[in-house]
Structure formats: structure tokens, C-alpha cells
Design an enzyme around this catalytic site. Structure first.
Site, PDB file in Angstrom:
ATOM      1  N   ASP A  30       2.356  87.762 -32.029  1.00 43.17           N
ATOM      2  CA  ASP A  30       1.423  86.977 -32.849  1.00 43.17           C
ATOM      3  C   ASP A  30       1.400  87.497 -34.288  1.00 43.17           C
ATOM      4  OD1 ASP A  30       0.899  85.669 -30.574  1.00 43.17           O
ATOM      5  OD2 ASP A  30      -1.206  86.293 -30.386  1.00 43.17           O
ATOM      6  N   ASP A  34       2.157  85.425 -37.611  1.00 46.59           N
ATOM      7  CA  ASP A  34       1.213  85.312 -38.739  1.00 46.59           C
ATOM      8  C   ASP A  34       1.862  85.725 -40.055  1.00 46.59           C
ATOM      9  OD1 ASP A  34      -0.670  84.423 -37.051  1.00 46.59           O
ATOM     10  OD2 ASP A  34      -1.740  86.341 -36.847  1.00 46.59           O
ATOM     11  N   SER A  79      -4.192  51.945 -19.004  1.00 47.44           N
ATOM     12  CA  SER A  79      -4.757  53.036 -18.213  1.00 47.44           C
ATOM     13  C   SER A  79      -4.340  52.822 -16.763  1.00 47.44           C
ATOM     14  CB  SER A  79      -6.267  53.072 -18.351  1.00 47.44           C
ATOM     15  OG  SER A  79      -6.782  51.864 -17.891  1.00 47.44           O
ATOM     16  N   GLU A 108       1.547  64.462 -10.919  1.00 46.17           N
ATOM     17  CA  GLU A 108       1.178  65.212 -12.121  1.00 46.17           C
ATOM     18  C   GLU A 108      -0.318  65.492 -12.115  1.00 46.17           C
ATOM     19  OE1 GLU A 108       2.393  62.999 -15.575  1.00 46.17           O
ATOM     20  OE2 GLU A 108       4.449  62.815 -14.846  1.00 46.17           O
ATOM     21  N   LYS A 110      -3.877  65.289 -13.699  1.00 46.05           N
ATOM     22  CA  LYS A 110      -4.500  64.339 -14.621  1.00 46.05           C
ATOM     23  C   LYS A 110      -5.356  65.138 -15.599  1.00 46.05           C
ATOM     24  CE  LYS A 110      -6.842  59.950 -14.722  1.00 46.05           C
ATOM     25  NZ  LYS A 110      -7.845  60.323 -15.711  1.00 46.05           N
ATOM     26  N   ASP A 112      -7.788  66.183 -18.421  1.00 39.80           N
ATOM     27  CA  ASP A 112      -9.020  65.552 -18.868  1.00 39.80           C
ATOM     28  C   ASP A 112      -9.177  65.694 -20.382  1.00 39.80           C
ATOM     29  OD1 ASP A 112     -11.258  64.093 -18.621  1.00 39.80           O
ATOM     30  OD2 ASP A 112     -12.500  65.684 -17.784  1.00 39.80           O
ATOM     31  N   ARG A 131      -5.624  55.912 -28.207  1.00 42.28           N
ATOM     32  CA  ARG A 131      -5.396  54.736 -27.382  1.00 42.28           C
ATOM     33  C   ARG A 131      -6.259  53.557 -27.836  1.00 42.28           C
ATOM     34  NH1 ARG A 131      -7.990  52.966 -22.725  1.00 42.28           N
ATOM     35  NH2 ARG A 131      -6.691  51.545 -21.567  1.00 42.28           N
ATOM     36  N   TYR A 212       3.419  63.167 -21.293  1.00 42.77           N
ATOM     37  CA  TYR A 212       3.749  62.727 -19.928  1.00 42.77           C
ATOM     38  C   TYR A 212       4.359  61.340 -19.828  1.00 42.77           C
ATOM     39  CZ  TYR A 212      -1.060  61.061 -20.642  1.00 42.77           C
ATOM     40  OH  TYR A 212      -2.191  60.499 -21.150  1.00 42.77           O
ATOM     41  N   LYS A 300      -8.707  60.315  -8.101  1.00 35.15           N
ATOM     42  CA  LYS A 300      -9.799  60.996  -8.796  1.00 35.15           C
ATOM     43  C   LYS A 300     -10.483  61.953  -7.840  1.00 35.15           C
ATOM     44  CE  LYS A 300      -9.898  58.844 -12.832  1.00 35.15           C
ATOM     45  NZ  LYS A 300     -11.063  58.187 -13.349  1.00 35.15           N
ATOM     46  N   CYS A 394     -45.467  48.742 -23.019  1.00 31.71           N
ATOM     47  CA  CYS A 394     -44.247  48.155 -22.464  1.00 31.71           C
ATOM     48  C   CYS A 394     -43.209  48.020 -23.584  1.00 31.71           C
ATOM     49  CB  CYS A 394     -44.558  46.788 -21.865  1.00 31.71           C
ATOM     50  SG  CYS A 394     -43.046  45.908 -21.390  1.00 31.71           S
ATOM     51  N   CYS A 397     -42.612  43.895 -24.011  1.00 33.26           N
ATOM     52  CA  CYS A 397     -43.627  42.950 -24.491  1.00 33.26           C
ATOM     53  C   CYS A 397     -44.775  43.634 -25.233  1.00 33.26           C
ATOM     54  CB  CYS A 397     -44.157  42.118 -23.332  1.00 33.26           C
ATOM     55  SG  CYS A 397     -45.153  43.072 -22.187  1.00 33.26           S
ATOM     56  N   CYS A 412     -46.252  47.630 -16.366  1.00 30.72           N
ATOM     57  CA  CYS A 412     -46.621  46.597 -17.328  1.00 30.72           C
ATOM     58  C   CYS A 412     -47.184  45.466 -16.484  1.00 30.72           C
ATOM     59  CB  CYS A 412     -45.381  46.127 -18.090  1.00 30.72           C
ATOM     60  SG  CYS A 412     -45.656  44.587 -18.971  1.00 30.72           S
ATOM     61  N   CYS A 417     -44.069  38.990 -19.016  1.00 28.96           N
ATOM     62  CA  CYS A 417     -43.115  39.906 -19.654  1.00 28.96           C
ATOM     63  C   CYS A 417     -41.675  39.476 -19.311  1.00 28.96           C
ATOM     64  CB  CYS A 417     -43.372  41.336 -19.180  1.00 28.96           C
ATOM     65  SG  CYS A 417     -42.189  42.526 -19.828  1.00 28.96           S
TER      66      CYS A 417
END
Ligand code: IVH
Length: 657
Positions: A30, A34, A79, A108, A110, A112, A131, A212, A300, A394, A397, A412, A417
Site C-alpha cells: 500500500d 501511495d 431486473s 452467482e 446476488k 446487495d 439503472r 456480472y 431471495k 383526523c 377530515c 375519527c 370522512c
């Protein structure tokens, strides 16, 4: 001289990036990295005319845009369809097999995050876009350039579009929130970072990207998804190392099981597994539905708690006039749907959990149940979150609310209403009431506001407005005809559906059934005295009073008469059999291996509840119960459109009796 050194540094840094991100095999430390970057930055600062557009120093950000430009995707960004359990996965495989005899798949993770399209011209990144709605997205090139795992230059000087997912690692997410930000989850943090006008912000967020998807594989003589992944990796993109080709359903399920267990060990969040048909010619044969490819699906993971933020607490009016607080949430995906609301039940619930606007909360959703706030992460507060205060008027109303102490609920009481009336109409059509399919809340609201729907009998008057309804935006002759057909069908419902549908206070689904069964038709019920009703087993004074009050009201009597004129059935049509269950007289077929029962045990359970078991699937079969590795019987069930239960659904159904 300097120009040469700049070229050299860019080459070294790009190679280091490739080794680190694409190959996952760092070749320099690293500190060395840098030092090269600093030297390059210094040279560019001293010689601005020599700064190359594809220099890796753009990664530190600095470009600020005024607004996001719209981008139209050449190939729409679709999708995926979703599956939620083993039998649905099997169903997907069966559907594929109808078109492709012996499919191979790539599984694969998925990821998130949010999907991105990257466009390269002559090997250089020229555009990155979100997208959006699939057709039109937003140009986020300035921010994408700060993401180190997105190459600025690829290994071949070609024109190419690739797609993938921008995400934030769990570690970066924790760091970001520890620094004072308060994002609900890594996905929201990634999306928020990409939607910044100033690319310095995105640069500081440490985003990542997995690629992907290759939208135009033939252009590169590629004929399998596996090869597409390999090709994209060779070009310098980061593909996920856990992608795996599987040869059959069993291997697919093994992959899913493995990652369901091992997902906590990943350094980033995943919300499922993506399954793609490997052969691209097979993919072509399978084609697309309106919204999704038929050659891929997303499994899922089941319900879990997800974190999100309470943007606001709002008040809604139900059909009884009860005013309920709900949380308006930062949208999060739970169980395949995007959730932006959770019920908060009533004042006492909110106060006891001390839920406040601005809180990070954990929410849970199971099946089609309304999502709930499970817990508040009080340690995530910054002190600005105001204490909750229940409204006393409410929200629709403006009428002052009345608190019912016993229920901790506010009502109410204004009979006029609008919110109450609309909610009642929505309830009338609902699945367990009159079951008029095709009416969403929005349609009812629109028809109400246009004056077509005021009371229940207006549903049966809608056919007189057919011409006008067809002219409304979003409707055509076919959709109106479908709706009118459903309305016609509802006239044949058994009495209990009507009794539940007309929203008599305290008359729920079960009570409606008891009343219908005992009185047989509406005239008997309307004539019944308080005592007659109160005498019935399982019916108490409150209900008896509410029912007699309802039928003593002239307006309600008029309504019933109007419904009668429309020939809405007012009699109880169900056979009276105290011991009836869902299983009674139905034919079941067991296939595959069940985890919790032997075949004989399962059969005995079904028979004990009045069902029959058969060895083969036919049109007469009511339900196929499919365990692991179910084969041809399951396929046949899908072909014949027969209800399929997986083992957990079976257990759930058994537990009802
Ligand atoms: S393939 C046409 N693969 O999940 C194929 N998507 O609804 C398009 N996602 O919008 C997607 N990981 O944002 C694919 N390995 C993966 C993925 C993946 C995450 C996201 C993507 C897509 C959504 C599916």
C-alpha cells in the site's frame, strides 16, 4: 521526459490495481502504491497540460457536476424474477427444461448494491449510468471513476458495455457510520454515495464493483455466460470469485444451501443467489417476459431483520375510523419487495418502543404480513430525534379524535370522512370479503374521487359507466371487462363474505361465518333480536349489539335492499360440516423426500384431516407436496397448473387444525 514518467506511473498504478482488484493478488505494498500516486499527482499539478483523462488520479475525486444527466440504455436494464423457496426453484428449472432439455447454469451471489452500466470506447471508460427505471438512468461517470475496482482503461482497445453492481463492503459501511453518517444499510449508503454531485464524496466512501453481465456477447464471439465472465475478467473487470457453473438441480441447491449458511462470512452483503442459464443460445431460446429474462432468476433469502431509517411518522385512517400511526421508512428490500411503510399499531406501541422520526430501526416482514418495526437502535441516535406525539385530529377530515381507552385506539367519528369510506370500499373487494380481483387501492381511490363509487352497491352500477371507465388513463376495454366480470362473479358469494365485506363493527371474518351459518340468510339475521344473536356460541354482547344496531339503521337497510336488487346472493351456501378442513375430500400427491416425515407419516396426517393420497398426478389432483429432489411428478404438477406446496407450507397447513 516528464510525459514519459507520467505514462510509466499510470501503467504501474493500473497494473497494481488490476493485480489487486481483478486478480485478488497484490504485487506492491500500500505504501508503494501511495508513493506512486503522490508522485503522479505532483507531476500533474506541476504540468497540468500533461494530465491524461484516464489518469488514476481522478480516483481521488474533485469533479463536481451541476445535475445528473439522463442516459438512455441501448439495451434495457432488466431486473430478475424472484423465487423464494425450494419448490419455486424447482419450478424455474422445470420451466427452463421445457425449452432447453439439459440446461447448465451459472450460480452467482446476488450482491446487495445498485446496478450500473459501464461504457468503454476504445478501451477507455466514457460513461457510467445507473439503472433508473431500466430504460433511462442517470449519468454517474464522475463518481464511478473514483471506484478503484472499476477500470478506467481496459486491456483491449475495444468498445464495450458491461454491467454489474456497485456496493459498499460491510467494513466501509461501519467505518462510514462510525464517522458520523447514519445510513440504514450498505445498499442505501452505496446508492447515496453514487448520487452525489461532488465526486470527492463518492471517492471518500470506498465503494466497490462486481461485474456480472455482458449485454452484447456475440460481438465478442462469446457463447456462454461462463466465457463472458472470463472475458470480462481478462479485460480487467472484477468478477465475483464465488460464481460457479452447476450441472444440475442438485448442484444448484447445494450452492444455495452453502451460501445461505456462509453468507455472514462474506465481506459484503448479499440478498440472494442469481441463477443464469449458461448457454447464451439457450438464453435466446428462452427469451424474456415483459419485465424479466426467462433464462435467469433470483432466489431471495428468507425474511430477516433489515435496518432502515424512520423518515416520518404518519397517520392513516382505517375503515372503522381508527387512526393508526405508521412509519414512513427509507425504502429497503425485504423478501423481494421494497418496503417503505411499517405499521406502528397505536400510540401505546410507539411510546413503549420509543420509536422516533430519525431513528434507525430494524424491520421484519414475513410472507404477506404487513412489515413491523422490531427494534429501535437507540445507540444510533444523535439527539435530534423528537419524541413521538400522537395526533389529536383526523389527518383526512380534521375532526377531533376520540380515544377508546380499552383499545388504546383513536377514532375519527365523522361518518362522512372520505378516508373511512374509501377504506371500506377497499375492504369490500378484499380477498377474504367479496374477493373482487383487480381492484387495487389506487383504482378505488380514483373511482371514488371521480364519483363512480360511493357505496358498495355502486360496484354493481359500474357496468353502466363502462364507456367512461374505458377512457380513463391506464384502462382499456379488456381491463374494464375483466373487472366487471369479477364484480358479476362476486354476486354468487356465500353470505359470510358479504357480512364480512360490509364492515359491521366487530364482525371479523370468523364472526361473519358464524352468523351466516346460524341464520342461513340475511333476512333471518336482520329480523334477529339482540338475544337471538347473543345466544349463539362464540358470540358475545358487543357483537350482538353491534349487529342489531347495524340492521336498525335505515341507511344500512336501504343498502342491503339495493344489493338485493342487483341479485347479490344473501344466503349461506357452504355445506355445514363442523369437522371440515382444507384437506377434506381433496386429493394429495407426495413426491420427493420430506425432511420431517416419512411418506407414511405424511399420508396419515393428510388422511386424518379428511384428505386422500394418490400415487400419480392427474387433473384430479388438488395439491402436490414436493420435498427435496422432486422430479417428474412435480413437473407434471406445474404442467397441469396444480397447487404445489413445499414441506414448510405443508407443515403450516397442518398446524391450522
Ligand atoms: S444479473 C439480465 N447478477 O439484482 C440480468 N444481477 O433484479 C441482469 N444483482 O438489477 C442482472 N447481483 O442489480 C445479476 N450476480 C448478479 C447480481 C445481480 C446483484 C442485482 C441487479 C439486478 C437485481 C435483480
Amino acid at each position: 521526459m516528464i510525459e514519459k514518467r507520467i505514462d510509466e506511473l499510470i501503467k504501474i498504478i493500473n497494473q497494481a490495481n488490476y493485480d489487486y482488484y481483478t486478480l485478488d493478488k497484490p504485487t506492491i505494498t500500500d505504501q508503494e502504491y501511495d508513493r506512486y500516486m503522490q508522485e503522479l499527482m505532483r507531476l500533474e499539478e506541476e504540468n497540468p497540460s500533461l494530465k491524461r483523462e484516464d489518469s488514476p488520479t481522478v480516483r481521488v475525486g474533485g469533479q463536481i457536476i451541476d445535475a445528473f444527466k439522463k442516459v438512455t440504455h441501448d439495451v434495457p436494464m432488466l431486473s430478475l424474477g424472484n423465487v423464494f423457496n425450494e419448490s419455486e426453484i424447482i419450478g424455474f428449472d422445470e420451466r427452463v427444461k421445457k425449452v432447453v432439455p439439459n440446461p447448465k447454469y451459472v450460480c452467482e451471489l446476488k450482491i446487495d448494491g445498485l446496478s450500473v452500466s459501464l461504457l468503454y470506447k476504445d478501451g477507455k471508460l466514457v460513461r457510467a449510468a445507473t439503472r433508473g427505471d431500466g430504460v433511462t438512468g442517470e449519468d454517474i461517470t464522475h463518481n464511478a471513476k473514483t471506484i478503484k475496482s472499476i477500470p478506467l482503461t481496459i486491456k483491449q482497445k475495444i468498445d464495450i458495455e458491461v454491467r454489474g453492481e456497485i456496493y459498499m463492503s460491510k467494513k466501509s459501511f461501519e467505518k462510514l457510520n462510525a464517522s458520523g453518517e447514519n445510513f440504514a444499510n450498505p445498499r442505501n449508503a452505496a446508492a447515496g454515495s453514487v448520487r452525489q454531485l461532488d465526486s470527492k464524496v463518492a471517492a471518500s466512501r470506498n465503494l466497490d464493483c462486481f461485474i456480472y453481465h455482458l449485454p452484447d456477447p456475440e460481438d465478442y464471439n462469446i457463447y456462454t455466460h461462463e466465457d463472458a465472465l472470463r472475458f470480462m475478467k481478462e479485460l480487467g473487470f472484477v468478477t465475483n470469485p464465488n460464481n460457479k457453473k452447476v450441472n444440475n438441480l442438485k448442484e444448484m441447491l447445494d450452492y444455495i444451501n452453502y451460501w445461505t449458511k456462509n453468507r455472514p462470512n462474506l465481506p459484503y452483503e448479499i440478498d440472494g443467489i442469481v441463477i443464469k442459464v449458461n448457454d447464451l443460445r439457450d438464453q435466446q431460446k428462452l427469451g424474456f417476459t415483459a419485465r424479466n429474462p426467462k433464462w435467469a432468476t433470483a432466489y431471495k433469502f428468507p425474511a430477516e431483520e433489515v435496518l432502515t431509517k424512520v423518515k416520518d411518522i404518519i397517520f392513516t385512517v382505517g375503515r372503522t375510523g381508527q387512526v393508526t400511526p405508521s412509519a414512513d421508512l427509507e425504502p429497503v428490500r425485504v423478501m423481494g419487495s421494497v418496503i417503505s411503510r411499517a405499521t406502528l399499531h397505536n400510540e401505546d406501541y410507539v411510546v413503549s418502543k420509543d420509536i422516533r422520526v430519525g431513528d434507525v430501526v430494524s424491520i421484519k416482514k414475513a410472507g404477506d404480513v404487513i412489515p413491523e418495526v422490531v427494534r429501535v437502535l437507540k445507540e444510533r441516535r444523535d439527539g435530534t430525534e423528537p419524541e413521538f406525539k400522537m395526533t389529536d385530529i383526523c389527518p383526512i377530515c380534521g375532526e377531533a379524535l376520540t380515544r377508546n381507552e380499552k383499545e388504546a385506539a383513536y377514532y375519527c367519528l365523522n361518518p362522512y370522512c372520505d378516508a373511512k369510506k374509501q377504506e371500506k370500499l377497499i375492504h369490500f373487494t378484499s380477498r377474504k370479503a367479496m374477493n373482487i380481483i383487480g381492484f387495487g387501492d389506487r383504482i378505488i381511490e380514483d373511482f371514488y374521487n371521480l364519483g363512480y363509487l360511493k357505496d358498495y352497491d355502486d360496484f354493481y352500477n359500474l357496468k353502466d359507466h363502462k364507456q367512461k371507465l374505458m377512457e380513463l388513463e391506464g384502462f382499456g376495454e379488456k381491463s374494464i371487462d375483466n373487472l366487471l366480470d369479477e364484480i358479476e362473479k362476486s354476486k354468487n358469494n356465500s353470505l359470510e363474505r358479504l357480512l364480512f365485506g360490509i364492515s359491521i363493527r366487530h364482525v371479523g371474518e370468523k364472526t361473519a361465518d358464524i352468523l351466516a351459518r346460524n341464520f342461513k340468510n340475511i333476512d333471518n339475521l336482520m329480523k334477529a333480536s339482540f338475544e337471538d344473536i347473543n345466544d349463539i356460541k362464540d358470540i358475545g354482547e358487543i357483537i350482538a349489539k353491534s349487529v342489531t344496531n347495524y340492521f336498525n339503521d335505515e341507511e344500512n337497510i336501504n343498502l342491503i335492499n339495493k344489493l338485493k336488487k342487483h341479485n347479490v346472493n344473501m344466503s349461506y351456501l357452504k355445506e355445514v360440516n363442523e369437522n371440515e378442513t382444507f384437506f377434506t375430500n381433496k386429493t394429495f400427491v407426495l413426491t420427493g423426500s420430506l425432511e420431517n416425515f416419512t411418506r407414511d407419516e405424511a399420508k396419515a396426517k393428510i388422511e386424518a384431516l379428511g384428505g386422500n393420497c394418490s400415487g400419480s398426478v392427474s387433473k384430479k389432483t388438488d395439491v402436490v407436496i414436493a420435498g427435496a429432489e422432486a422430479g417428474s411428478k412435480l413437473k407434471k404438477a406445474h404442467d397441469l397448473n396444480i397447487t404445489v406446496w413445499d414441506e414448510s407450507t405443508f407443515i403450516n397447513e397442518l398446524s391450522k387444525y
